[in-house]
Design a protein around this motif. Structure first.
Motif, mmCIF file in Angstrom:
data_model
loop_
_atom_site.group_PDB
_atom_site.id
_atom_site.type_symbol
_atom_site.label_atom_id
_atom_site.label_comp_id
_atom_site.label_asym_id
_atom_site.label_seq_id
_atom_site.Cartn_x
_atom_site.Cartn_y
_atom_site.Cartn_z
ATOM 1 N N SER A 1 0.832 -1.204 0.000
ATOM 2 C CA SER A 1 0.000 0.000 0.000
ATOM 3 C C SER A 1 0.862 1.248 0.000
ATOM 4 C CB SER A 1 -0.916 -0.003 1.234
ATOM 5 O OG SER A 1 -1.594 1.227 1.341
ATOM 6 N N SER A 2 0.318 2.309 -0.551
ATOM 7 C CA SER A 2 1.017 3.596 -0.569
ATOM 8 C C SER A 2 0.595 4.488 0.594
ATOM 9 C CB SER A 2 0.738 4.316 -1.891
ATOM 10 O OG SER A 2 -0.656 4.521 -2.046
ATOM 11 N N GLU A 3 -0.369 4.038 1.403
ATOM 12 C CA GLU A 3 -0.829 4.818 2.553
ATOM 13 C C GLU A 3 0.112 4.568 3.730
ATOM 14 O OE1 GLU A 3 -3.273 6.978 2.589
ATOM 15 O OE2 GLU A 3 -3.744 6.616 0.483
ATOM 16 N N ARG B 1 9.841 12.248 0.434
ATOM 17 C CA ARG B 1 8.389 12.266 0.262
ATOM 18 C C ARG B 1 7.832 13.576 0.813
ATOM 19 N NH1 ARG B 1 5.890 7.336 -0.562
ATOM 20 N NH2 ARG B 1 7.309 5.928 -1.662
ATOM 21 N N ARG C 1 6.101 -1.384 -6.424
ATOM 22 C CA ARG C 1 5.590 -0.481 -5.408
ATOM 23 C C ARG C 1 6.611 -0.372 -4.290
ATOM 24 N NH1 ARG C 1 -0.802 -2.081 -4.702
ATOM 25 N NH2 ARG C 1 -1.383 -1.856 -6.871
ATOM 26 N N SER C 2 6.631 0.780 -3.672
ATOM 27 C CA SER C 2 7.578 0.988 -2.590
ATOM 28 C C SER C 2 7.174 0.184 -1.376
ATOM 29 C CB SER C 2 7.619 2.470 -2.229
ATOM 30 O OG SER C 2 8.339 2.656 -1.055
ATOM 31 N N GLU D 1 4.154 1.040 1.357
ATOM 32 C CA GLU D 1 2.788 1.171 0.887
ATOM 33 C C GLU D 1 1.868 0.122 1.527
ATOM 34 O OE1 GLU D 1 3.659 2.919 -3.493
ATOM 35 O OE2 GLU D 1 3.429 0.778 -3.309
#
Length: 698
Positions: free
Chosen positions: A377-379, A413, A471-472, A475
């Motif tokens: 997830s990116s959250e 970020r 994806r990082s 996330e």
């Protein structure tokens, strides 16, 4: 509780990386195959898996889970076996023989006695042992509950109390100490009782929601469609509605049962597990698992549905070599093949985190892959919040939080995102201190080594997902907040403290000092270019720490001063000091003095801070270093600073090559320092002063 499953095969490599998954079972399983076994029975009160034969009971301890644990055995007499449970002190074995009779065996003496239903019109549905002070043993019958006290010496059970109810079937878990009794034509009306060490709590009757497939149909609720689950210490009831394709959840309070919401299901065969307070819904037909964190506001899953993964299977048993193994027809090949099945026909899921392959006599423990979950997830704030709630792998969760935060800053970020992430960590740390769950269980060197290994691990930094998208590691899809609470009259029912004690031994909470050591200091070394971004992050960190009323050590303030001075942002630095954004301390003052070499205002702020904090000795030394000898002497006399050696002033005065200054210093110590006139320093410097004056006269 249990759920059936359909057969499937999963190919995995020896490293267990056969596919992306958030939930896995680890090979080898606990093997419970004994000759002439008459089935497997799970005793959740003692965490035992029991396998009886005609004259013995073999039992394996399942917590802590050890696939190589050896079984213990007890002798019993022959007869039918419907259920087995050991007493909580492990002295007595209770075996239900028929719907009318339960037999008790004393393990030490070998004596036994029987308890029968009376009258014969009643039938026993089941039983369980309890640590309730009012009774030791609860007998569940179709006519209600019998609360009994066990007297091993007199070989009998004494009736303490009876609860008359019509009962179709029941559910009980020792973790919750709660029994639910189903009644009514649709079996959807429930009476509940909690048998805790504090006494018996009687819940109000309640009904479960059931959708109708047709207008006049009345579906009947089955026992396998209802689960009792303890999540975050709270007791929930989970009900599968196969018509509506929903999983309804209810929370128990002392005087109310409140529906909490419904989750969608996508399979006709459903099983439920709870791992580290995460709700796992096994969509058996689809062969995937969906994860939910009910502590969060949202009913959305934590991540996308993914298969249950089998890890650690030897390479020879992978899919590519399975046909060869089958051709060999060896017993080892057959065992390996049965152990490679996921969601077999006879799989039974037991709350909270076990799965039993009944036909092959195998027991698996279900685990979460925190690394994989955090990479999906990116959250980022939600990911950190999720990790901060994990207790079973607190050390791994802590390492991941440190690595994620480190990478977040290193990747520059947005400041707002990083500020939210840091705030999550500080709030979690504050709460862990209040609850007492924060323990310094890992040495700094060990954390540092583990943290460095995570930073260099590509699985953490970048995870290649199916479909080729990258994806990082920072996330994830979770949002966490307090679940809805009722008013003071509606006290929630919680699980026994003893059941949750193990999960409170460690905490993934991160202290401000650890944030400096494992996030800010390494980032400062690795980050190149303008340091304004890192300064902004540090200020947000200080704000978060201040909001939860937690002081930070001076190191982080010192780092901020170094970064500001490096970019010659002296005006901002002065404002931060004056407004106490950077907390005063000796280390901060000394750094101001060092950084003030190019700015007199900053150096003056450092001097003032030493004076205000009453570091008189250091203040005097700095005055001497700056050449203010007489001011330093006056200050030392006023504040009675006796720790500064007279020779320090005398050497500085001599170095100035000013005879009048040297004379003034000598006069000061002669007048105000007792015994100075008899010291060697006094004689030496008086002689030097005489020589200086003589040279001037000539």
């Amino acid at each position: 509780m249990s759920g059936k499953a359909s057969s499937s095969q999963l190919s995995v490599s020896s490293s267990g990386s056969g596919g992306l998954s958030h939930v896995y079972i680890q090979h080898p399983p606990l093997r419970c195959n004994v000759p002439r076994s008459r089935g497997l029975f799970y005793d959740d009160g003692n965490k035992l898996l029991c396998s009886p034969t005609s004259d013995q009971v073999f039992s394996w301890k399942t917590a802590p889970f050890d696939p190589l644990v050896a079984p213990t055995s007890d002798l019993i007499s022959e007869g039918p076996i419907l259920s087995i449970r050991y007493s909580l002190d492990a002295k007595i074995i209770a075996i239900q023989r028929t719907s009318q009779e339960i037999q008790f065996f004393h393990r030490e003496t070998g004596q036994n006695f029987c308890h029968k239903c009376n009258p014969e019109s009643e039938s026993i549905l089941g039983f369980f042992w309890t640590d309730c002070p009012l009774c030791h043993f609860v007998l569940v019958k179709n006519s209600g509950l019998d609360l009994l006290a066990c007297d091993a010496e007199s070989k009998s059970l004494q009736l303490v109390k009876t609860r008359k109810l019509n009962v179709s079937w029941y559910l009980y878990t020792h973790e919750s100490r709660m029994v639910l009794l189903a009644s009514g034509m649709q079996c959807n009306t429930f009476s509940g009782f909690q048998f805790s060490s504090a006494g018996i709590v009687c819940l109000p009757k309640f009904e479960m929601i059931m959708a109708k497939s047709e207008a006049n149909s009345k579906p009947v609720l089955a026992a396998e469609d209802v689960y009792i689950a303890t999540i975050y210490g709270r007791i929930y009831c989970l009900q599968i509605d196969r018509v509506a394709m929903l999983l309804h959840s209810y929370r128990f309070y002392q005087d109310a049962v409140v529906q909490q919401g419904s989750l969608p299901i996508y399979s006709s065969q459903i099983a439920v597990s709870v791992v580290d307070n995460v709700l796992l819904i096994h969509q058996v037909d689809a062969k995937v698992v969906i994860l939910y964190d009910i502590f969060a506001n949202s009913l959305a899953p934590i991540s996308a549905p993914l298969p249950l993964l089998l890890r650690g299977l030897p390479r020879s048993n992978s899919f590519t070599s399975r046909s060869t193994a089958k051709d060999s027809e060896s017993p080892e090949a057959n065992i390996s093949d049965s152990e490679s099945k996921i969601y077999g026909d006879d799989w039974t899921f037991m709350i909270p985190d076990l799965a039993c392959d009944v036909s092959n006599k195998l027991l698996w423990k279900i685990n979460l892959d925190l690394e994989a979950i955090s990479a999906c997830s990116s959250e980022v704030p939600s990911v950190l919040e999720f990790l901060q709630h994990r207790k079973l792998e607190a050390s791994k969760a802590k390492q991941l939080c440190l690595a994620i935060t480190h990478n977040l800053i290193l990747e520059r970020r947005p400041v707002l995102m990083v500020a939210k992430a840091v705030e999550v960590l500080m709030v979690s740390y504050s709460q862990s201190l209040k609850t007492g769950s924060y323990l310094k269980g890992i040495k700094d060197t060990e954390v540092n080594a583990q943290f460095k290994s995570l930073k260099t691990n590509p699985k953490v930094n970048k995870e290649k997902l199916s479909g080729g998208a990258e994806r990082s590691s920072t996330e994830v899809h979770i949002s966490s907040s307090q679940s809805q609470q009722l008013g003071p009259a509606n006290s929630p029912l919680n699980a026994s403290v003893s059941e949750r004690q193990e999960s409170q031994l460690t905490s993934p909470a991160i202290s401000p000092d650890e944030m400096y050591s494992f996030v800010f200091a390494p980032v400062e070394e690795e980050m190149v270019g303008d340091s304004s971004y890192l300064v902004a992050i540090i200020l947000e960190f200080l704000r978060s720490a201040s909001s939860v009323k937690k002081k930070v050590k001076p190191n982080i303030n010192v780092l901020a001063i170094q970064l500001l001075a490096r970019n010659e942002r002296y005006a901002e630095l002065s404002l931060f000091i004056i407004n106490k954004v950077l907390e005063p301390s000796k280390k901060v003052a000394m750094q101001l003095l060092e950084s003030g070499g190019q700015n007199s205002q900053v150096r003056k702020l450092g001097l003032d801070m030493l004076r205000q904090l009453s570091f008189h000795h250091d203040y005097v030394l700095q005055l001497v270093q700056d050449g203010y000898y007489l001011e330093a002497l006056r200050y030392a006399r006023k504040h009675k600073v006796v720790t500064v050696r007279p020779s320090l002033f005398l050497e500085a005065a001599l170095a100035s090559n000013d005879s009048q200054l040297l004379a003034a210093v000598l006069r000061f110590f002669s007048d105000f320092t007792p015994g100075f006139k008899t010291t060697s320093d006094c004689h030496t410097y008086n002689r030097i002063l005489y020589e200086m004056n003589s040279a001037v006269a000539v």
